[in-house]
Design an enzyme around this catalytic site. Structure first.
Site, PDB file in Angstrom:
ATOM      1  N   ASP A   9      21.645  15.852 -20.084  1.00 29.30           N
ATOM      2  CA  ASP A   9      20.491  16.263 -20.895  1.00 29.30           C
ATOM      3  C   ASP A   9      20.593  17.760 -21.151  1.00 29.30           C
ATOM      4  O   ASP A   9      21.322  18.475 -20.453  1.00 29.30           O
ATOM      5  CB  ASP A   9      19.178  15.952 -20.162  1.00 29.30           C
ATOM      6  N   SER A  10      19.824  18.230 -22.120  1.00 27.35           N
ATOM      7  CA  SER A  10      19.815  19.667 -22.397  1.00 27.35           C
ATOM      8  C   SER A  10      19.197  20.440 -21.225  1.00 27.35           C
ATOM      9  O   SER A  10      19.415  21.638 -21.105  1.00 27.35           O
ATOM     10  CB  SER A  10      19.019  19.937 -23.671  1.00 27.35           C
ATOM     11  N   CYS A  72      19.379  12.223 -23.674  1.00 24.38           N
ATOM     12  CA  CYS A  72      18.756  13.263 -24.489  1.00 24.38           C
ATOM     13  C   CYS A  72      18.740  12.710 -25.909  1.00 24.38           C
ATOM     14  O   CYS A  72      19.800  12.379 -26.457  1.00 24.38           O
ATOM     15  CB  CYS A  72      19.597  14.541 -24.415  1.00 24.38           C
ATOM     16  N   GLU A 157      10.213  22.826 -19.618  1.00 26.20           N
ATOM     17  CA  GLU A 157      11.332  23.617 -19.076  1.00 26.20           C
ATOM     18  C   GLU A 157      10.826  24.814 -18.261  1.00 26.20           C
ATOM     19  O   GLU A 157      11.467  25.239 -17.313  1.00 26.20           O
ATOM     20  CB  GLU A 157      12.239  24.127 -20.203  1.00 26.20           C
ATOM     21  N   CYS A 191      11.730  11.809 -26.553  1.00 22.62           N
ATOM     22  CA  CYS A 191      12.363  12.990 -25.968  1.00 22.62           C
ATOM     23  C   CYS A 191      12.212  12.819 -24.473  1.00 22.62           C
ATOM     24  O   CYS A 191      11.114  12.536 -23.975  1.00 22.62           O
ATOM     25  CB  CYS A 191      11.674  14.271 -26.435  1.00 22.62           C
ATOM     26  N   HIS A 193      12.086  14.782 -22.134  1.00 23.55           N
ATOM     27  CA  HIS A 193      11.195  15.719 -21.444  1.00 23.55           C
ATOM     28  C   HIS A 193       9.746  15.207 -21.437  1.00 23.55           C
ATOM     29  O   HIS A 193       8.962  15.579 -20.563  1.00 23.55           O
ATOM     30  CB  HIS A 193      11.200  17.086 -22.122  1.00 23.55           C
TER      31      HIS A 193
HETATM   32  N1  DGL Z   1      15.199  16.163 -23.798  1.00 28.41           N
HETATM   33  C1  DGL Z   1      15.834  16.224 -25.046  1.00 28.41           C
HETATM   34  C2  DGL Z   1      15.567  15.021 -25.909  1.00 28.41           C
HETATM   35  O1  DGL Z   1      15.416  13.934 -25.399  1.00 28.41           O
HETATM   36  C3  DGL Z   1      15.711  17.472 -25.869  1.00 28.41           C
HETATM   37  C4  DGL Z   1      15.008  18.628 -25.353  1.00 28.41           C
HETATM   38  C5  DGL Z   1      15.489  19.905 -26.006  1.00 28.41           C
HETATM   39  O2  DGL Z   1      14.967  20.274 -27.064  1.00 28.41           O
HETATM   40  O3  DGL Z   1      16.402  20.482 -25.437  1.00 28.41           O
HETATM   41  O4  DGL Z   1      15.538  15.127 -27.109  1.00 28.41           O
END
Ligand code: DGL
Length: 273
Positions: A9-10, A72, A157, A191, A193
């Site tokens: 993931d990012s 991600c 984050e 997403c 997150h």
């Molecule tokens: N968690 C990531 C996703 O599922 C992206 C978050 C980011 O913008 O880095 O898209």
């Protein structure tokens, strides 16, 4: 040689998928990589997300992962197809890279009765139109309404997921999405997150609308995949271990990851460049 399942993931978001994968495959080894030093990906160009994701996949392959899950949505939307079609044959055709959008699009057919599906994602995921494309391919007649929630990833984050300040940003994006179509009966948190804001999102969404997290969907889909691909299944090492790596400061990562996962972890810093 056997190796762990790579989960990329990012940043922290993929931990929401990792914990469901660990529950579904308790004996499997995992190697989690968060590119925290370069997060968020959601506002980056197609080319940057592709380059960063490819570096991550190459690193995870070099650690011996026979299979990498791009946990991600932004990376799945912007890099997965290129990596599968262009890079994998060159890197190692025997290994696999899978994403999170296809399994989520498959699952949504059984969840929505009105056929109007709301998607909340990063600006990159929304602009890619990936959910619209996948859902209309699999469920003709469904309509997808997507809105970006650009502040939600930085909130997570930076460790503010439980703060009072997050409420305003959650409600703002939810209201913007729901104002687009009164028939939305299912909202995909597109997403990884966003599940970390689940309590606040659930409270902002009327009770008759389902709010879908991807973790269990991705885990179920992976179990199904491994049953159909015994060559990949047998290449996964099984010692019930997980190694956590980040491209940023390891103690900071371990502290926040421990809060998200609900148990303490050790982390290492690695470099992708
Ligand atoms: N968690 C990531 C996703 O599922 C992206 C978050 C980011 O913008 O880095 O898209």
């Amino acid at each position: 040689m056997n190796g762990p399942i790579g989960v990329f993931d990012s940043g922290f978001g993929g931990l929401s998928v990792l914990s469901d994968l660990q529950r579904s495959l308790p004996q499997a080894d995992f190697l989690y990589l968060g590119d925290n030093a370069r997060a968020p990906y959601g506002t980056r160009s197609f080319d940057a997300v592709y380059r960063f994701t490819l570096q991550a996949v190459e690193w995870l392959f070099a650690q011996g992962c026979p299979l990498v899950i791009l946990a991600c949505n932004t990376a799945s939307a912007k890099a997965l197809r290129n990596i599968q079609q262009r890079d994998l044959p060159r890197l190692d055709p025997a290994r696999r890279v899978l994403g999170v959008i296809r399994p989520t699009a498959e699952a949504v057919g059984a969840l929505s009765r009105t056929g109007v599906v709301g998607v909340l994602g990063t600006p990159g995921t929304v602009a890619s139109g990936s959910y619209d494309i996948e859902i209309s391919k699999l469920h003709p007649g469904f309509r997808v309404v997507a809105e970006a929630a650009p502040m939600w990833v930085p909130i997570v984050e930076q460790g503010f997921a439980d703060s009072d300040g997050a409420d305003w940003f959650v409600r703002e994006a939810v209201d913007r999405l729901l104002a687009r179509d009164p028939d939305i009966d299912t909202i995909i948190l597109a997403c990884t997150h966003y599940p970390l804001l689940y309590r606040k999102i659930r409270a902002a969404v009327p009770p008759h609308i389902a709010v879908v997290r991807q973790g269990t969907i991705v885990a179920d889909s992976l179990c199904h995949y491994l049953r159909r691909h015994p060559n990949i299944d047998t290449a996964i090492s099984r010692g019930a271990r997980t190694r956590y790596c980040t491209t940023d400061h390891a103690p900071g990562f371990a502290r926040l990851a421990g809060i998200f996962l609900g148990h303490p972890i050790q982390a290492e810093t690695i470099s992708l460049t």
